[in-house]
Design a protein around this motif. Sequence first.
Motif, PDB file in Angstrom:
ATOM      1  N   LEU A  31      -0.136  -5.745  11.563  1.00  0.00           N
ATOM      2  CA  LEU A  31      -1.578  -5.622  11.820  1.00  0.00           C
ATOM      3  C   LEU A  31      -1.970  -4.217  12.268  1.00  0.00           C
ATOM      4  O   LEU A  31      -3.133  -3.815  12.104  1.00  0.00           O
ATOM      5  CB  LEU A  31      -2.011  -6.665  12.851  1.00  0.00           C
ATOM      6  N   ASN A  32      -1.033  -3.463  12.825  1.00  0.00           N
ATOM      7  CA  ASN A  32      -1.330  -2.054  13.124  1.00  0.00           C
ATOM      8  C   ASN A  32      -1.564  -1.285  11.826  1.00  0.00           C
ATOM      9  O   ASN A  32      -2.477  -0.452  11.737  1.00  0.00           O
ATOM     10  CB  ASN A  32      -0.178  -1.413  13.909  1.00  0.00           C
ATOM     11  N   LEU A  33      -0.760  -1.595  10.813  1.00  0.00           N
ATOM     12  CA  LEU A  33      -0.901  -0.939   9.520  1.00  0.00           C
ATOM     13  C   LEU A  33      -2.178  -1.370   8.813  1.00  0.00           C
ATOM     14  O   LEU A  33      -2.907  -0.531   8.265  1.00  0.00           O
ATOM     15  CB  LEU A  33       0.313  -1.241   8.646  1.00  0.00           C
ATOM     16  N   THR A  34      -2.471  -2.659   8.825  1.00  0.00           N
ATOM     17  CA  THR A  34      -3.691  -3.116   8.147  1.00  0.00           C
ATOM     18  C   THR A  34      -4.943  -2.569   8.838  1.00  0.00           C
ATOM     19  O   THR A  34      -5.945  -2.288   8.184  1.00  0.00           O
ATOM     20  CB  THR A  34      -3.761  -4.653   8.058  1.00  0.00           C
ATOM     21  N   GLY A  35      -4.865  -2.401  10.147  1.00  0.00           N
ATOM     22  CA  GLY A  35      -5.980  -1.781  10.862  1.00  0.00           C
ATOM     23  C   GLY A  35      -6.165  -0.332  10.453  1.00  0.00           C
ATOM     24  O   GLY A  35      -7.293   0.153  10.292  1.00  0.00           O
ATOM     25  N   LYS A  36      -5.046   0.369  10.260  1.00  0.00           N
ATOM     26  CA  LYS A  36      -5.104   1.766   9.834  1.00  0.00           C
ATOM     27  C   LYS A  36      -5.716   1.877   8.435  1.00  0.00           C
ATOM     28  O   LYS A  36      -6.533   2.770   8.172  1.00  0.00           O
ATOM     29  CB  LYS A  36      -3.688   2.357   9.843  1.00  0.00           C
ATOM     30  N   ILE A  37      -5.352   0.953   7.548  1.00  0.00           N
ATOM     31  CA  ILE A  37      -5.925   0.945   6.204  1.00  0.00           C
ATOM     32  C   ILE A  37      -7.427   0.683   6.268  1.00  0.00           C
ATOM     33  O   ILE A  37      -8.217   1.326   5.573  1.00  0.00           O
ATOM     34  CB  ILE A  37      -5.230  -0.117   5.328  1.00  0.00           C
ATOM     35  N   ALA A  38      -7.826  -0.261   7.121  1.00  0.00           N
ATOM     36  CA  ALA A  38      -9.252  -0.562   7.273  1.00  0.00           C
ATOM     37  C   ALA A  38     -10.024   0.670   7.718  1.00  0.00           C
ATOM     38  O   ALA A  38     -11.162   0.904   7.273  1.00  0.00           O
ATOM     39  CB  ALA A  38      -9.437  -1.696   8.280  1.00  0.00           C
ATOM     40  N   ARG A  39      -9.422   1.492   8.570  1.00  0.00           N
ATOM     41  CA  ARG A  39     -10.113   2.688   9.067  1.00  0.00           C
ATOM     42  C   ARG A  39     -10.243   3.773   8.004  1.00  0.00           C
ATOM     43  O   ARG A  39     -11.128   4.632   8.094  1.00  0.00           O
ATOM     44  CB  ARG A  39      -9.406   3.219  10.316  1.00  0.00           C
ATOM     45  N   VAL A  40      -9.400   3.725   6.975  1.00  0.00           N
ATOM     46  CA  VAL A  40      -9.548   4.658   5.853  1.00  0.00           C
ATOM     47  C   VAL A  40     -10.906   4.456   5.179  1.00  0.00           C
ATOM     48  O   VAL A  40     -11.516   5.408   4.677  1.00  0.00           O
ATOM     49  CB  VAL A  40      -8.406   4.472   4.828  1.00  0.00           C
ATOM     50  N   THR A 151     -11.445   1.473  -1.306  1.00  0.00           N
ATOM     51  CA  THR A 151     -10.226   1.774  -0.566  1.00  0.00           C
ATOM     52  C   THR A 151      -9.191   0.773  -1.053  1.00  0.00           C
ATOM     53  O   THR A 151      -9.258  -0.409  -0.720  1.00  0.00           O
ATOM     54  CB  THR A 151     -10.450   1.648   0.956  1.00  0.00           C
ATOM     55  N   LEU A 152      -8.248   1.262  -1.864  1.00  0.00           N
ATOM     56  CA  LEU A 152      -7.417   0.346  -2.636  1.00  0.00           C
ATOM     57  C   LEU A 152      -5.932   0.707  -2.562  1.00  0.00           C
ATOM     58  O   LEU A 152      -5.568   1.887  -2.604  1.00  0.00           O
ATOM     59  CB  LEU A 152      -7.844   0.367  -4.115  1.00  0.00           C
ATOM     60  N   MET A 153      -5.116  -0.328  -2.479  1.00  0.00           N
ATOM     61  CA  MET A 153      -3.669  -0.171  -2.518  1.00  0.00           C
ATOM     62  C   MET A 153      -3.161  -0.296  -3.947  1.00  0.00           C
ATOM     63  O   MET A 153      -3.499  -1.246  -4.654  1.00  0.00           O
ATOM     64  CB  MET A 153      -3.011  -1.248  -1.657  1.00  0.00           C
ATOM     65  N   ALA A 187      -5.071   8.590   0.478  1.00  0.00           N
ATOM     66  CA  ALA A 187      -5.343   8.624   1.916  1.00  0.00           C
ATOM     67  C   ALA A 187      -4.095   8.398   2.749  1.00  0.00           C
ATOM     68  O   ALA A 187      -3.967   8.944   3.850  1.00  0.00           O
ATOM     69  CB  ALA A 187      -6.396   7.576   2.269  1.00  0.00           C
ATOM     70  N   MET A 188      -3.175   7.588   2.259  1.00  0.00           N
ATOM     71  CA  MET A 188      -1.929   7.333   2.977  1.00  0.00           C
ATOM     72  C   MET A 188      -0.932   6.682   2.042  1.00  0.00           C
ATOM     73  O   MET A 188      -1.298   6.075   1.028  1.00  0.00           O
ATOM     74  CB  MET A 188      -2.167   6.446   4.210  1.00  0.00           C
ATOM     75  N   ARG A 189       0.333   6.832   2.383  1.00  0.00           N
ATOM     76  CA  ARG A 189       1.403   6.214   1.610  1.00  0.00           C
ATOM     77  C   ARG A 189       2.016   5.084   2.422  1.00  0.00           C
ATOM     78  O   ARG A 189       2.071   5.149   3.652  1.00  0.00           O
ATOM     79  CB  ARG A 189       2.445   7.265   1.212  1.00  0.00           C
ATOM     80  N   VAL A 190       2.446   4.050   1.728  1.00  0.00           N
ATOM     81  CA  VAL A 190       2.969   2.853   2.389  1.00  0.00           C
ATOM     82  C   VAL A 190       4.348   2.547   1.824  1.00  0.00           C
ATOM     83  O   VAL A 190       4.481   2.287   0.616  1.00  0.00           O
ATOM     84  CB  VAL A 190       2.025   1.647   2.178  1.00  0.00           C
ATOM     85  N   PRO A 191       5.397   2.574   2.653  1.00  0.00           N
ATOM     86  CA  PRO A 191       6.748   2.314   2.138  1.00  0.00           C
ATOM     87  C   PRO A 191       6.921   0.866   1.718  1.00  0.00           C
ATOM     88  O   PRO A 191       6.237  -0.040   2.218  1.00  0.00           O
ATOM     89  CB  PRO A 191       7.645   2.663   3.329  1.00  0.00           C
ATOM     90  N   ALA A 204       0.600   3.308  -2.261  1.00  0.00           N
ATOM     91  CA  ALA A 204      -0.287   4.306  -1.663  1.00  0.00           C
ATOM     92  C   ALA A 204      -1.711   3.766  -1.651  1.00  0.00           C
ATOM     93  O   ALA A 204      -2.100   2.963  -2.494  1.00  0.00           O
ATOM     94  CB  ALA A 204      -0.230   5.620  -2.440  1.00  0.00           C
ATOM     95  N   ILE A 205      -2.475   4.233  -0.663  1.00  0.00           N
ATOM     96  CA  ILE A 205      -3.890   3.886  -0.551  1.00  0.00           C
ATOM     97  C   ILE A 205      -4.714   5.024  -1.124  1.00  0.00           C
ATOM     98  O   ILE A 205      -4.558   6.187  -0.726  1.00  0.00           O
ATOM     99  CB  ILE A 205      -4.294   3.689   0.927  1.00  0.00           C
ATOM    100  N   ILE A 206      -5.580   4.708  -2.085  1.00  0.00           N
ATOM    101  CA  ILE A 206      -6.530   5.719  -2.557  1.00  0.00           C
ATOM    102  C   ILE A 206      -7.912   5.392  -1.992  1.00  0.00           C
ATOM    103  O   ILE A 206      -8.254   4.225  -1.764  1.00  0.00           O
ATOM    104  CB  ILE A 206      -6.583   5.823  -4.093  1.00  0.00           C
TER     105      ILE A 206
END
Length: 284
Positions: A31-40, A151-153, A187-191, A204-206
């Motif tokens: 949920l820390n990661l999903t919150g970070k994605i939401a903030r993108v 904002t898409l994965m 915006a960010m990369r996700v392993p 990755a999130i664009i």
Amino acid sequence: MSEHLPPLREVIKSHELQAKKAFGQNFLLDLNLTGKIARVAGDISDSVIYEVGPGPGGLTRGLLSNGAKRVVAVEMDQRCIPALNQVSEAFENRLAVHQGDAMKSDELELLNLAPNETARIASNLPYNVGTALFVKWLTLEKWQPWYASLTLMFQQEVAERIVAKPNTKAYGRLSVLAQWRGNVRIAMRVPAAAFTPPPKVSSAIIHFEPTEPLDANVQLNELEKVVERAFGQRRKMLRASLKGLGVNAHTLLENANIDPTSRAEDLTVKQFVELALHYQKMRA
């Protein structure tokens, strides 16, 4: 609120939500990661978020916890609906869930926007339909579109194709369409390890924000034809790859002031637009 919800691993276990390849599912449970994605997605406090493929609701929780006014989710997997309804109850019904196929959905009908509401799309897209959905949202006839941002994965390879620049192997149809109609960035990369089950590739999130097209006179279908033909045989010179367009390829390239020995990856997005404009004139 989210503190009233069980951990996502418990949700998956209790609802028997093991990810299925048929749905292109890979769940995000951090949920820390999903919150970070939401903030993108930016300040979403005044936004209605359209989410495709929420699964057990990891990103959904992130969007709601970060202040989304409402979230409208489309989920094809019937098994996930009870878990998502739990999320809706915990967040005072700010989540509306629809079971169905996002490729066939009428987004505006589902969103039911009030005159003062802004729509944004934010999704951990199912891998099997991610690119098709992105193209659907990029190729709307009416532009500016109904959404303020995407904002898409994606799989990292797809994300890199979207943002690629000329003279690179990744540069292609997706690059031209996205950069013709907006500003886009990774915006960010996700392993892979962040997902359950972990996919074989990183993601990755664009983040895409629509702008006025480079030239409003160019017709979408004509640009798509030119781009598709050029990249369909990307190793060939344009004087050869554009032969199937139904006009004299050499004359077309000459009119657009483009070297006929160039290849598709050599052209900028602006040059593709110029090529499409001259193609329209020759077909008129």
